[in-house]
Design a protein around this motif. Structure first.
Motif, PDB file in Angstrom:
ATOM      1  N   THR A  78       1.015  -1.308   0.045  1.00 58.07           N
ATOM      2  CA  THR A  78       0.013  -0.117   0.069  1.00 58.07           C
ATOM      3  C   THR A  78       0.820   1.257  -0.037  1.00 58.07           C
ATOM      4  O   THR A  78       2.106   1.187   0.288  1.00 58.07           O
ATOM      5  N   ALA A  79       0.283   2.396  -0.506  1.00 59.98           N
ATOM      6  CA  ALA A  79       1.070   3.789  -0.608  1.00 59.98           C
ATOM      7  C   ALA A  79       2.457   3.345  -1.142  1.00 59.98           C
ATOM      8  O   ALA A  79       3.475   3.859  -0.337  1.00 59.98           O
ATOM      9  N   SER A  80       2.463   2.937  -2.339  1.00 54.28           N
ATOM     10  CA  SER A  80       3.819   2.510  -2.970  1.00 54.28           C
ATOM     11  C   SER A  80       4.522   3.613  -3.171  1.00 54.28           C
ATOM     12  O   SER A  80       3.999   4.803  -3.384  1.00 54.28           O
ATOM     13  N   GLN A  81       5.864   3.488  -3.053  1.00 47.39           N
ATOM     14  CA  GLN A  81       6.884   4.562  -3.479  1.00 47.39           C
ATOM     15  C   GLN A  81       7.697   3.777  -4.533  1.00 47.39           C
ATOM     16  O   GLN A  81       8.204   2.579  -4.463  1.00 47.39           O
ATOM     17  N   PRO A  82       8.335   4.865  -5.096  1.00 45.92           N
ATOM     18  CA  PRO A  82       9.512   4.620  -5.860  1.00 45.92           C
ATOM     19  C   PRO A  82      10.539   3.450  -5.552  1.00 45.92           C
ATOM     20  O   PRO A  82      11.073   2.663  -5.990  1.00 45.92           O
ATOM     21  N   ALA A  83      10.950   3.852  -4.400  1.00 50.14           N
ATOM     22  CA  ALA A  83      11.731   2.832  -3.384  1.00 50.14           C
ATOM     23  C   ALA A  83      11.630   1.386  -3.524  1.00 50.14           C
ATOM     24  O   ALA A  83      12.130   0.273  -3.161  1.00 50.14           O
ATOM     25  N   ASP A  84      10.116   1.085  -3.776  1.00 46.42           N
ATOM     26  CA  ASP A  84       9.772  -0.330  -3.829  1.00 46.42           C
ATOM     27  C   ASP A  84       9.716  -1.098  -5.021  1.00 46.42           C
ATOM     28  O   ASP A  84       9.508  -2.112  -5.204  1.00 46.42           O
ATOM     29  N   SER A  85      10.105  -0.296  -6.004  1.00 51.40           N
ATOM     30  CA  SER A  85      10.617  -0.813  -7.310  1.00 51.40           C
ATOM     31  C   SER A  85      11.473  -2.020  -7.095  1.00 51.40           C
ATOM     32  O   SER A  85      12.926  -1.725  -6.474  1.00 51.40           O
ATOM     33  N   ALA A  86      11.272  -3.214  -7.469  1.00 47.17           N
ATOM     34  CA  ALA A  86      12.104  -4.200  -7.329  1.00 47.17           C
ATOM     35  C   ALA A  86      11.495  -5.553  -8.046  1.00 47.17           C
ATOM     36  O   ALA A  86      10.283  -5.174  -8.483  1.00 47.17           O
ATOM     37  N   THR A  87      12.116  -6.553  -7.781  1.00 52.17           N
ATOM     38  CA  THR A  87      11.366  -7.865  -8.385  1.00 52.17           C
ATOM     39  C   THR A  87      11.091  -8.625  -6.945  1.00 52.17           C
ATOM     40  O   THR A  87      11.800  -8.911  -6.139  1.00 52.17           O
ATOM     41  N   TYR A  88       9.696  -9.118  -7.070  1.00 51.80           N
ATOM     42  CA  TYR A  88       9.152  -9.587  -5.904  1.00 51.80           C
ATOM     43  C   TYR A  88       8.981 -11.198  -6.162  1.00 51.80           C
ATOM     44  O   TYR A  88       8.389 -11.588  -7.029  1.00 51.80           O
ATOM     45  N   LEU A  89       9.420 -11.982  -5.443  1.00 45.78           N
ATOM     46  CA  LEU A  89       9.527 -13.702  -5.530  1.00 45.78           C
ATOM     47  C   LEU A  89       8.806 -14.264  -4.474  1.00 45.78           C
ATOM     48  O   LEU A  89       8.845 -13.683  -3.147  1.00 45.78           O
ATOM     49  N   CYS A  90       7.805 -15.072  -4.942  1.00 45.37           N
ATOM     50  CA  CYS A  90       7.223 -15.832  -3.950  1.00 45.37           C
ATOM     51  C   CYS A  90       7.963 -17.382  -3.861  1.00 45.37           C
ATOM     52  O   CYS A  90       8.387 -17.680  -5.022  1.00 45.37           O
ATOM     53  N   ALA A  91       7.856 -18.093  -2.700  1.00 48.09           N
ATOM     54  CA  ALA A  91       8.759 -19.130  -2.349  1.00 48.09           C
ATOM     55  C   ALA A  91       7.978 -20.154  -1.628  1.00 48.09           C
ATOM     56  O   ALA A  91       7.366 -19.649  -0.455  1.00 48.09           O
TER      57      ALA A  91
END
Lengths: 113, 113
Positions: A78-91
């Protein structure tokens, strides 16, 4: 066959909006599911873990849900920020108590200012 | 905060040569892992190690690969005769126990020429 899929290879959203990422799996029965963040050239960093008997977990701006009937987990920022830019992995832990994890292909999130 | 360390950060080798990748896991952790990630692809499980022996390994982990914990602190991955397709980022991870988080090292980028 066993498969883990994440909703899209890339997701672009506007700063301040909620990002929702999906992890679907087939032919696994994981004891729990984890979400990681990976920045380019770096190792994955653990974010959240949710067990098979938990429906929802929160940590600051992050929320994870886990539906073992649908075989799906949703990951929200929520309330996303440019610093949240990344690849997100589930495992997934394949139920051998940590002896074998399987990772999804990841979703590359870009939060645009 | 404790962290997993890996050396070297980069390694370039000729096809057919042996390489040893080194990791120092977090000291009170019991499970140790090697993963690899080919550029642009997903994180792939190679092997897990517990109680001084391999507990699980993937199809990728063939006879060319071996792991060792020679002195109670280091955890090594050896590739006996490297192939071009072994070029990847190799991550070590450690883990205290069931349903806890894995901590990843920063990775070793291996390039086989």
């Amino acid at each position: 066959s066993q498969k883990i899929e994440q909703n899209s290879e890339a997701l672009n959203i506007q700063e301040g909006k909620t990002a929702t990422l999906t992890c679907n799996y087939t032919n696994y029965s994981p004891a729990y599911l984890q979400w990681y963040r990976q920045d380019p050239g770096r190792g994955p960093v653990f974010l959240l873990l949710i067990r098979e008997n938990e429906k929802e977990k929160r940590k600051e701006r992050l929320k994870v849900t886990f539906d073992t009937t649908l075989k799906q987990s949703l990951f929200h920022i929520t309330a996303s920020q440019p610093a949240d830019s990344a690849t997100y992995l589930c495992a997934l832990d394949l139920g051998n108590y940590g002896q074998n994890f399987v990772f999804g292909p990841g979703t590359r999130l870009s939060v645009l200012p | 905060e404790p962290e997993v360390t890996q050396t070297p950060s980069h390694q370039v080798t000729q096809m057919g040569q042996e390489v040893i990748l080194r990791c120092v896991p977090i000291s009170n952790h019991l499970y140790f892992y090697w993963y690899r990630q080919i550029l642009g692809q997903k994180v792939e499980f190679l092997v897990s190690f517990y109680n001084n022996e391999i507990s699980e390994k993937s199809e990728i982990f063939d006879d060319q690969f071996s792991v060792e914990r020679p002195d109670g602190s280091n955890f090594t991955l050896k590739i006996r005769s490297t192939k071009l397709e072994d070029s990847a980022m190799y991550f070590c991870a450690s883990f205290r126990g069931a349903q806890e988080t894995q901590y990843f090292g920063p990775g070793t980028r291996l390039l086989v020429l």
